[in-house]
Design an enzyme around this catalytic site. Structure first.
Site, short mmCIF file in Angstrom:
data_model
loop_
_atom_site.label_atom_id
_atom_site.label_comp_id
_atom_site.label_asym_id
_atom_site.label_seq_id
_atom_site.Cartn_x
_atom_site.Cartn_y
_atom_site.Cartn_z
N ARG A 1 0.89 -1.16 0.00
CA ARG A 1 0.00 0.00 0.00
C ARG A 1 0.92 1.20 0.00
O ARG A 1 1.64 1.45 0.95
CB ARG A 1 -0.89 -0.04 1.25
CG ARG A 1 -1.75 1.20 1.46
CD ARG A 1 -2.80 1.37 0.36
NE ARG A 1 -3.65 2.53 0.63
CZ ARG A 1 -3.45 3.74 0.11
NH1 ARG A 1 -2.41 3.96 -0.70
NH2 ARG A 1 -4.28 4.72 0.40
N HIS B 1 1.50 7.25 1.65
CA HIS B 1 0.31 8.11 1.62
C HIS B 1 0.09 8.71 3.00
O HIS B 1 0.77 8.37 3.97
CB HIS B 1 -0.92 7.31 1.18
CG HIS B 1 -1.34 6.25 2.14
ND1 HIS B 1 -0.68 5.04 2.29
CD2 HIS B 1 -2.38 6.20 3.03
CE1 HIS B 1 -1.27 4.31 3.20
NE2 HIS B 1 -2.30 4.99 3.68
N HIS C 1 -3.37 10.68 5.55
CA HIS C 1 -4.79 11.02 5.69
C HIS C 1 -4.91 12.41 6.30
O HIS C 1 -4.40 12.65 7.39
CB HIS C 1 -5.51 10.01 6.58
CG HIS C 1 -5.20 8.58 6.26
ND1 HIS C 1 -5.35 8.06 5.00
CD2 HIS C 1 -4.74 7.56 7.04
CE1 HIS C 1 -5.00 6.78 5.01
NE2 HIS C 1 -4.62 6.46 6.24
N GLU D 1 -5.40 6.55 11.78
CA GLU D 1 -5.62 5.17 11.34
C GLU D 1 -5.24 4.18 12.44
O GLU D 1 -4.14 4.22 12.97
CB GLU D 1 -4.79 4.88 10.09
CG GLU D 1 -4.86 3.44 9.60
CD GLU D 1 -4.08 3.25 8.30
OE1 GLU D 1 -4.35 4.01 7.34
OE2 GLU D 1 -3.19 2.36 8.25
N HIS E 1 2.71 7.32 5.83
CA HIS E 1 2.96 5.91 6.13
C HIS E 1 2.74 5.04 4.90
O HIS E 1 2.18 5.49 3.89
CB HIS E 1 2.07 5.43 7.28
CG HIS E 1 0.59 5.64 7.04
ND1 HIS E 1 -0.04 6.84 7.22
CD2 HIS E 1 -0.38 4.76 6.63
CE1 HIS E 1 -1.32 6.72 6.94
NE2 HIS E 1 -1.55 5.47 6.57
N GLU F 1 -10.99 5.72 2.39
CA GLU F 1 -9.71 5.11 2.03
C GLU F 1 -9.45 5.24 0.54
O GLU F 1 -8.30 5.19 0.09
CB GLU F 1 -9.73 3.63 2.45
CG GLU F 1 -8.58 2.79 1.95
CD GLU F 1 -7.23 3.20 2.52
OE1 GLU F 1 -6.20 2.88 1.88
OE2 GLU F 1 -7.20 3.84 3.58
#
Length: 396
Positions: A112, A115, A117, A122, A161, A184
Site C-alpha cells: 500500500r 500516503h 490522511h 488510522e 505511512h 480510504e
C-alpha cells in the site's frame, strides 16, 4: 364525572377553599391530562395529580431509530495490481458519523503505497499474514515495524505511512478511522501527487532531470504488485517503547480485560501513548454468553465481525430500540451514549474487532448501576416488581 377543570380549581381557590391533590384525584375518572401552563411557574411550582403510569413518547420528538448494521464485506472492493480494499464510511453507512472502517488485502509482494490522511487517524488490527509499516512524523523521525496476526498499529492524522507484505503469504487487516467521512479511496498518495505535479517542479524538488519522471506511473497505483519481500530482508527499526506505533494486543498483559463468558483485549492511550484519539481491541464471547447491557460515555463504538454469529440490542432513548444480527464481514456502529448488549447466538465463539473514537475508554455497566442504587430507589423505579426480584437484581 369529567376530570376537574382548571376553572373549577380557580373557583375553589378564589372562594377560600383548600383544594388538595386527593380531592383532585377523587374528581378524576382517569389519569390527569396536563395542559399548557399546568404545574405553575418558577418558585410557584405546584404538585399535579398523577398522570399515566408510563411516559408517552411522541415519535415527532425523536428521530427514527437508525439502522446500525452494514455488510462491509458484501460491498464492492477497490482492486488494483496488488490487492483490494472495501470500506464503510458515512456515505455507505449513514449512522457511522464518527468512525469509518476498511478491510484491506495485500497480495504477497504488494505494498500500500506511501500516503497520508488529512482528516483521520488510522488504527489497524492484523487478521492474518505478516506485513511491515513505515511512518514519518512532522519532526522528521521515522519508524519501521513488522507485524503478525493480533498486532495493532496506529498512525496519527496527517502522518505519512506505507504498508508492505512480508514473505510469500498474503496479509490482510481491518482498519478503523476516527472520522466517519474519511474514505480510504481518496487518500493523499505519492504516485497520484507526482502524476499531477509539473515535471520541472519535480526536477527541482528531487534534483534529477525532469525526463526521469516519464517512467513514473500515470495515476495512483494504490496497492502495487511487486516481488516478494523475504522475511530476512524486512528489518524493522522501532522507536522507543513509550512512543511506538505498534502494540502486540494478544501478547501484552496490559490489554487483558476479561469478563464472565468471554475475553477482551483492549489498548487505550493509557497502555499505548501514541493512540491518543482511538481505543480498540478484540472481544471473544462464548456460545450463549453475552456482553452485558452498558453504554460508552465518551465515544462512538465500531464493530467488525471476524467469526461466529452475534446479536446486538441497541437502546436509543425515547422508547426506541432495535435488534440486529451480525455475521462475519458485517459492521456495527453504536453512537455515543446508546445503551447496548452483545450476545453470541451461534454455536462457535463470537469474535469481534472493536474500536472507539477516543483514546480514553469509558463505559458504564447497567448491572453495576443497579447494584450501587438504594433498594428504595429501585422499588420506586420498578413499581409492582416483587422485593425478591429487586434483591436478585442487586446481587446479579
Amino acid at each position: 364525572m369529567d376530570s376537574i377543570s382548571r376553572r373549577q380549581m380557580l373557583a375553589v381557590t378564589a372562594a377560600g377553599g383548600l383544594l388538595t391533590t386527593t380531592t383532585i384525584v377523587n374528581a378524576q375518572t382517569g389519569p390527569f391530562q396536563s395542559k399548557p401552563g399546568d404545574g405553575g411557574v418558577a418558585r410557584a411550582a405546584t404538585e399535579l395529580p398523577p398522570g399515566e403510569k408510563v411516559a408517552y413518547h411522541n415519535p415527532k420528538d425523536v428521530a427514527d431509530m437508525p439502522d446500525f448494521h452494514f455488510s462491509l464485506d458484501a460491498s464492492r472492493p477497490k482492486v488494483t495490481s496488488g490487492g483490494w480494499a472495501k470500506e464503510a464510511t458515512v456515505h455507505q453507512f449513514p449512522i457511522s458519523e464518527g468512525i469509518a472502517g476498511v478491510h484491506m488485502f495485500l497480495d504477497p509482494g504488494a505494498a500500500r503505497e506511501l500516503h497520508w490522511h488529512a482528516i483521520a487517524a488510522e488504527w489497524a488490527y492484523v487478521i492474518d499474514g505478516r506485513c511491515q509499516t513505515v511512518v514519518l512524523d512532522p519532526s522528521g523521525a521515522s519508524e519501521i515495524n513488522n507485524y503478525g496476526p493480533g498486532d495493532l498499529w496506529f498512525f496519527p492524522k496527517g502522518h505519512g505511512h506505507a504498508i508492505q507484505t512480508i514473505g510469500d503469504k498474503p496479509c490482510h487487516f481491518v482498519l478503523s478511522f476516527d472520522n466517519g467521512g474519511f474514505s480510504e479511496h481518496s487518500t493523499f498518495s505519492i504516485t497520484d501527487w507526482i502524476d499531477v505535479t509539473p515535471k520541472d517542479m519535480l526536477a527541482l524538488n528531487f534534483g534529477v532531470p525532469k525526463d526521469a519522471f516519464d517512467a513514473f506511473p500515470k495515476g495512483e497505483t494504490y496497492i502495487q504488485a511487486g516481488p516478494v519481500l523475504p522475511a530476512s530482508e524486512a528489518l524493522d527499526a522501532p522507536w522507543p517503547k513509550e512512543s511506538t506505533h505498534k502494540f502486540s494486543l494478544l501478547h501484552d498483559n496490559r490489554a487483558v480485560r476479561d469478563f464472565d463468558g468471554g475475553t477482551f483485549r483492549l489498548a487505550t492511550v493509557d497502555e499505548w501513548p501514541v493512540s491518543k484519539s482511538m481505543s480498540g481491541g478484540v472481544m471473544t464471547i462464548k456460545p450463549g454468553a453475552m456482553r452485558n447491557l452498558h453504554w460508552n460515555a465518551n465515544a462512538n463504538e465500531w464493530h467488525y465481525y471476524l467469526r461466529g454469529k452475534g446479536q446486538v440490542a441497541l437502546f436509543g432513548s425515547g422508547g426506541r430500540g432495535k435488534v440486529a444480527e451480525f455475521m462475519p464481514g458485517d459492521v456495527a456502529y453504536i453512537p455515543q451514549g446508546f445503551g447496548h448488549a452483545i450476545k453470541n447466538v451461534g454455536d462457535e465463539d463470537l469474535e469481534i474487532v472493536q474500536t472507539w473514537d477516543n483514546g480514553k475508554f469509558e463505559e458504564i455497566d447497567l448491572t453495576k448501576w443497579v447494584q450501587s442504587s438504594p433498594r428504595y430507589l429501585l422499588a420506586n423505579n420498578f413499581p409492582g416488581v416483587p422485593e425478591t426480584t429487586i434483591t436478585r437484581l442487586k446481587q446479579a
